[in-house]
Scaffold this active site. Structure first.
Site, mmCIF file in Angstrom:
data_model
loop_
_atom_site.group_PDB
_atom_site.id
_atom_site.type_symbol
_atom_site.label_atom_id
_atom_site.label_comp_id
_atom_site.label_asym_id
_atom_site.label_seq_id
_atom_site.Cartn_x
_atom_site.Cartn_y
_atom_site.Cartn_z
ATOM 1 N N THR A 29 -49.914 20.493 -76.302
ATOM 2 C CA THR A 29 -50.419 19.503 -74.749
ATOM 3 C C THR A 29 -52.095 20.194 -74.283
ATOM 4 O OG1 THR A 29 -48.788 19.825 -73.842
ATOM 5 C CG2 THR A 29 -50.184 19.608 -72.143
ATOM 6 N N GLU B 287 -37.110 21.723 -72.736
ATOM 7 C CA GLU B 287 -36.234 22.604 -73.227
ATOM 8 C C GLU B 287 -35.201 21.737 -72.851
ATOM 9 O OE1 GLU B 287 -37.584 26.156 -72.530
ATOM 10 O OE2 GLU B 287 -39.795 25.796 -73.608
ATOM 11 N N LYS C 3 -49.761 12.720 -71.499
ATOM 12 C CA LYS C 3 -48.763 14.334 -70.901
ATOM 13 C C LYS C 3 -49.338 14.719 -70.104
ATOM 14 C CE LYS C 3 -46.860 17.224 -72.271
ATOM 15 N NZ LYS C 3 -46.040 18.720 -73.185
ATOM 16 N N ASN D 280 -46.780 15.985 -66.663
ATOM 17 C CA ASN D 280 -46.038 17.121 -66.004
ATOM 18 C C ASN D 280 -46.782 17.320 -64.857
ATOM 19 O OD1 ASN D 280 -44.675 17.452 -68.225
ATOM 20 N ND2 ASN D 280 -46.583 18.918 -68.937
ATOM 21 N N PHE E 65 -35.308 14.225 -61.196
ATOM 22 C CA PHE E 65 -37.013 15.734 -60.257
ATOM 23 C C PHE E 65 -36.946 15.425 -58.819
ATOM 24 C CE2 PHE E 65 -38.518 17.831 -63.625
ATOM 25 C CZ PHE E 65 -37.765 17.593 -64.743
ATOM 26 N N LEU E 66 -35.596 15.053 -58.418
ATOM 27 C CA LEU E 66 -35.706 15.427 -56.635
ATOM 28 C C LEU E 66 -34.944 16.409 -56.327
ATOM 29 C CD1 LEU E 66 -35.439 12.310 -54.992
ATOM 30 C CD2 LEU E 66 -37.574 14.070 -55.024
ATOM 31 N N CYS F 266 -44.217 25.424 -69.373
ATOM 32 C CA CYS F 266 -45.023 24.063 -69.132
ATOM 33 C C CYS F 266 -45.726 23.541 -67.862
ATOM 34 C CB CYS F 266 -43.936 22.864 -69.161
ATOM 35 S SG CYS F 266 -44.044 23.301 -71.713
ATOM 36 N N ARG G 25 -40.111 32.257 -69.438
ATOM 37 C CA ARG G 25 -41.360 32.125 -69.321
ATOM 38 C C ARG G 25 -41.330 31.401 -67.868
ATOM 39 N NH1 ARG G 25 -44.149 29.169 -74.120
ATOM 40 N NH2 ARG G 25 -42.197 28.123 -73.486
HETATM 41 C C1 UDX Z 1 -40.998 20.059 -68.606
HETATM 42 C C2 UDX Z 1 -42.008 18.387 -69.459
HETATM 43 O O1 UDX Z 1 -40.688 17.702 -68.256
HETATM 44 C C3 UDX Z 1 -41.510 17.521 -70.800
HETATM 45 O O2 UDX Z 1 -41.695 16.913 -69.897
HETATM 46 C C4 UDX Z 1 -42.942 18.586 -70.848
HETATM 47 O O3 UDX Z 1 -43.161 17.770 -72.557
HETATM 48 C C5 UDX Z 1 -42.659 19.976 -70.906
HETATM 49 O O4 UDX Z 1 -42.449 20.502 -69.218
HETATM 50 P P1 UDX Z 1 -39.877 21.615 -69.365
HETATM 51 O O5 UDX Z 1 -39.852 22.920 -69.291
HETATM 52 O O6 UDX Z 1 -38.592 21.550 -70.634
HETATM 53 O O7 UDX Z 1 -39.819 20.057 -69.845
HETATM 54 O O8 UDX Z 1 -38.331 21.412 -68.043
HETATM 55 P P2 UDX Z 1 -37.778 20.542 -66.805
HETATM 56 O O9 UDX Z 1 -37.028 20.435 -67.331
HETATM 57 O O10 UDX Z 1 -39.411 19.357 -66.274
HETATM 58 O O11 UDX Z 1 -37.999 21.757 -65.988
HETATM 59 C C6 UDX Z 1 -39.216 22.105 -65.391
HETATM 60 C C7 UDX Z 1 -38.682 23.098 -64.433
HETATM 61 O O12 UDX Z 1 -38.569 22.412 -62.545
HETATM 62 C C8 UDX Z 1 -37.109 23.980 -64.520
HETATM 63 O O13 UDX Z 1 -37.922 25.410 -63.697
HETATM 64 C C9 UDX Z 1 -36.848 22.933 -63.358
HETATM 65 O O14 UDX Z 1 -35.494 24.251 -63.032
HETATM 66 C C10 UDX Z 1 -37.466 22.338 -62.421
HETATM 67 N N1 UDX Z 1 -36.614 22.023 -61.560
HETATM 68 C C11 UDX Z 1 -36.349 20.676 -62.352
HETATM 69 C C12 UDX Z 1 -36.448 21.597 -60.029
HETATM 70 O O15 UDX Z 1 -36.779 22.786 -59.529
HETATM 71 N N2 UDX Z 1 -35.981 20.669 -59.808
HETATM 72 C C13 UDX Z 1 -35.792 19.287 -60.187
HETATM 73 O O16 UDX Z 1 -35.323 18.420 -59.612
HETATM 74 C C14 UDX Z 1 -36.265 19.280 -61.754
#
Ligand code: UDX
Length: 439
Positions: free
Chosen positions: A122, A156, A211, A215, A256-257, A267, A336
């Site tokens: 990224t 992840e 990307k 995000n 993601f809600l 990330c 992290r």
């Molecule tokens: C993210 C992106 O989803 C991925 O596409 C990109 O390549 C890297 O960054 P990741 O960091 O593995 O992936 O985690 P993700 O599943 O996106 O969750 C990120 C954070 O958001 C977590 O701390 C999770 O607990 C939080 N989250 C997610 C919420 O608080 N509420 C939600 O509804 C979804």
């Protein structure tokens, strides 16, 4: 195809093992000799479901090996993936591109044959164009060396599935130059393309932006529902019901809600900050000022969790607090910028006695926060606790029944930082239950 994967961190190790799984001959390259030795022995330095099996299979098949030698890498293949980390710069919002730059500096002088270099890290928009010029200037094969960008969207905990069966693939190429990249990518990902995965080919800047924009959107969605959660708390409404109802609108969608402690990890937080920094450099700062608010809403969740804990306990001083979860999300050992560990640390600093348990992230947590107390199990963490905090929604915690902790804790009080428990079940068993943004 024969390919190299330069950088064997989270992204690179996953990419290398998945490429070998697809039948390609893969050489993973990393300057960290220890990491190379461990990977070559089939040992993964992080927790990722399904990946150890792929790594083992790749090595056993002879299709996957690792090296620290760029000479070996340049001799091995003419397709090179760049999977180098781009962390947040110390004391600044922007991304640190020095590792990526070093990798290009090491590889370029060894490229004596036509080659395709595919960036996956990224990066701030504009990086690929600059690196391409630099690469061609240093490479003996000069203009025969191509740099394109194909961002990775893996999550992840779902890294294998996301790499082998992505939602979409994006390939950015320099429209002013002849390119072999699309043909290369079509060969490498033949199986995903056959099943209909869209491949979007664009210019370099657009590919880089896909990307960061993705995000930024995900972070915005999470902070949006967390902002609603604040309004729910102020008005006595329930954010989980609100999210379900909003989610039925196909234009919005339920994913993601989930309101709660907010986003963390390696990330989203650093990517939205780097995006703001880059927009500023480009003179488009105003376009992304809203991301500052997204970041602020997210960081407020952690403070809110500490406040909620103080509210249910009366005072944090001398209170025994069980913290269930340390990873930034379930199915990961990544700590992290973990909201869970951040909250555990703040609560301890305010005088509480904190005992932390996480199914996978204990070693990483100890390294990052050596002053916290760690327990060997959820039960041990909860022993004698005045309050139990669920801060990462591991299945083990979601499936906890009140009876599992009755007689273990001192007070039957639970605060659900991820809104992942059923309040009725806990309340019916005589527990005080508090969620985030729910009455
Ligand atoms: C993210 C992106 O989803 C991925 O596409 C990109 O390549 C890297 O960054 P990741 O960091 O593995 O992936 O985690 P993700 O599943 O996106 O969750 C990120 C954070 O958001 C977590 O701390 C999770 O607990 C939080 N989250 C997610 C919420 O608080 N509420 C939600 O509804 C979804």
């Amino acid at each position: 195809m024969r390919i190299t994967v330069i950088g064997t961190g989270y992204l690179g190790a996953t990419h290398a093992a998945c490429m070998a799984e697809l039948g390609h001959e893969v050489l993973g390259v990393d300057v960290d000799h220890d990491k190379v030795a461990r990977l070559a022995a089939g040992k993964l330095p992080f927790h990722e479901p399904g990946l150890p099996e792929l790594l083992e299979r790749g090595i056993a098949s002879g299709r996957l090996s690792f090296t620290s030698s760029y000479e070996e890498a340049a001799a091995f293949a003419d397709v090179h993936f760049l999977c180098i980390g781009t962390p947040q710069r110390r004391g600044e919002m922007g991304a640190d591109l020095s590792h990526l730059q070093s990798a290009v500096d090491a590889l370029a002088p060894l490229l004596t044959r036509p080659a395709t270099v595919i960036g996956k890290s990224t990066v701030p928009v504009g990086t690929a164009a600059q690196l391409g010029v630099h690469l061609r200037a240093l490479a003996p094969a000069g203009g025969e060396v191509e740099l394109c960008w194909s961002p990775e969207f893996l999550r992840e905990g779902h890294a294998v599935e996301d790499t082998l069966s992505p939602d979409r693939m994006v390939l950015g190429v320099d429209p002013a130059r002849p390119s072999r990249a699309e043909a290369v990518v079509r060969t490498i990902y033949a199986h995903a393309l056959e099943v209909g995965t869209p491949l979007i080919v664009s210019d370099l800047a657009t590919a880089e932006l896909v990307k960061t924009a993705a995000n930024a959107f995900l972070a915005t969605k999470i902070s949006f529902i967390n902002a609603m959660s604040e309004v729910c708390e102020a008005s006595g409404a329930d954010v989980t019901v609100l999210a379900d109802a909003l989610g039925h609108d196909k234009r919005i969608g339920r994913r993601f809600l989930n309101a709660g402690l907010g986003f963390g990890g390696g990330c989203l937080p650093k990517d939205i900050r780097a995006f703001m920094a880059r927009a500023g450099e480009l003179g488009a700062e105003e376009a992304l000022t809203f991301l500052r608010e997204i970041d602020a809403i997210n960081m407020r969740r952690r403070t809110r969790m500490v406040e909620l804990t103080r509210q249910v306990c009366g005072s944090l001083l001398g209170t025994r607090v069980a913290v269930l979860g340390a990873a930034f999300k379930p199915d990961s050992d990544d700590v992290r910028d973990s909201p869970a560990l951040n909250v555990a640390g703040q609560i301890q600093l305010q005088g509480a006695m904190v005992s932390v348990y996480d199914p996978q992230a204990m070693e990483n947590s100890r390294r990052l926060f050596p002053t916290l107390d760690y327990a060997a199990s959820a039960r041990e963490a909860c022993t004698g606790a005045d309050v139990v905090l669920v801060l990462t929604e591991w299945r083990e915690f979601v499936e906890l029944a009140p009876a599992d902790l009755d007689g273990v804790v001192r007070q039957r009080v639970i605060v659900d930082g991820r809104n992942c428990l059923d309040p009725t079940v806990w309340r019916d068993c005589g527990w005080t239950y508090r969620g985030m943004g729910r009455p």
